[in-house]
Design a protein around this motif. Sequence first.
Motif, PDB file in Angstrom:
ATOM      1  N   CYS A 114      20.224  -0.116  10.716  1.00  0.00           N
ATOM      2  CA  CYS A 114      21.488  -0.750  11.107  1.00  0.00           C
ATOM      3  C   CYS A 114      22.104  -1.587   9.988  1.00  0.00           C
ATOM      4  O   CYS A 114      22.991  -2.405  10.248  1.00  0.00           O
ATOM      5  CB  CYS A 114      21.261  -1.631  12.334  1.00  0.00           C
ATOM      6  SG  CYS A 114      20.843  -0.722  13.811  1.00  0.00           S
TER       7      CYS A 114
ATOM      8  N   ARG B 102      23.882  -3.991  16.405  1.00  0.00           N
ATOM      9  CA  ARG B 102      24.370  -2.606  16.542  1.00  0.00           C
ATOM     10  C   ARG B 102      23.548  -1.821  17.548  1.00  0.00           C
ATOM     11  O   ARG B 102      23.959  -0.752  17.997  1.00  0.00           O
ATOM     12  CB  ARG B 102      24.341  -1.896  15.192  1.00  0.00           C
ATOM     13  CG  ARG B 102      25.385  -2.410  14.210  1.00  0.00           C
ATOM     14  CD  ARG B 102      25.461  -1.558  12.966  1.00  0.00           C
ATOM     15  NE  ARG B 102      25.693  -0.162  13.299  1.00  0.00           N
ATOM     16  CZ  ARG B 102      25.259   0.862  12.545  1.00  0.00           C
ATOM     17  NH1 ARG B 102      24.582   0.644  11.436  1.00  0.00           N
ATOM     18  NH2 ARG B 102      25.503   2.103  12.906  1.00  0.00           N
TER      19      ARG B 102
ATOM     20  N   LEU C 283      22.644   3.333  19.405  1.00  0.00           N
ATOM     21  CA  LEU C 283      23.524   2.406  18.728  1.00  0.00           C
ATOM     22  C   LEU C 283      24.853   2.284  19.482  1.00  0.00           C
ATOM     23  O   LEU C 283      25.271   3.222  20.161  1.00  0.00           O
ATOM     24  CB  LEU C 283      23.810   2.886  17.297  1.00  0.00           C
ATOM     25  CG  LEU C 283      22.610   3.057  16.387  1.00  0.00           C
ATOM     26  CD1 LEU C 283      23.037   3.613  15.040  1.00  0.00           C
ATOM     27  CD2 LEU C 283      21.838   1.763  16.230  1.00  0.00           C
TER      28      LEU C 283
END
Length: 155
Positions: free
Chosen positions: A83, A89, A154
Motif C-alpha cells: 500500500c 488503503r 483495497l
Amino acid sequence: MNGMVAARLHASGLSLPPAPPPVATYVGFVTVGKLVHVAGVGPTWGPEIRYRGKVGRELSFEQGYAAARLTALNLLAHMEVACGGDLDRIACCVKLLCLVNTVPDFIDAQKVANGATDLLTDLFGVENRPARTTTAAPSLPFDIAFEADAVFLLH
C-alpha cells in the motif's frame, strides 16, 4: 505509516516488524486488481523466530495465541509495502488461512488462530472480520509455531 490503522496499532502498543523476506522461491505478495494476496508468514521479527515449537508441548496456548498475533503483524507488514506505506488503503482482510504447529491431540487450533483474527478485527472492525480456515499442522517450516497467509481488499 500514518492514518487511522496506524493510530489503532500505536494505541494498542503495537508496531509492525519489517516485512519478512521470502524463504524460498516465491514473492511476499501479489496484487491483482483490488486484491492483495500475501504469502505465508510466521511469528518472526526480522530474522528472529519468536515462537518455535509445537503448541501443546514446547509452547502454551497463550504463546500460540501470541504467535498468531505476531504473524498477523507480519501480514500487515507486507500490506504496508503493498500500500505504499498507507494501511488505510486496506478495506478489509477477506480471507485468512491459519496453520498451527501442534501436538497430534491438540484440539484448540481454531482458538489459537483467534490471535490473528482478533488483531485484524481490532484494527478493521467486526464488520470487516475475515473468512478463515484453520488447521493443525504436524510441522511447519523452521519449526515455527504458526503460519498464515491472507487476501486483503483495497479501497
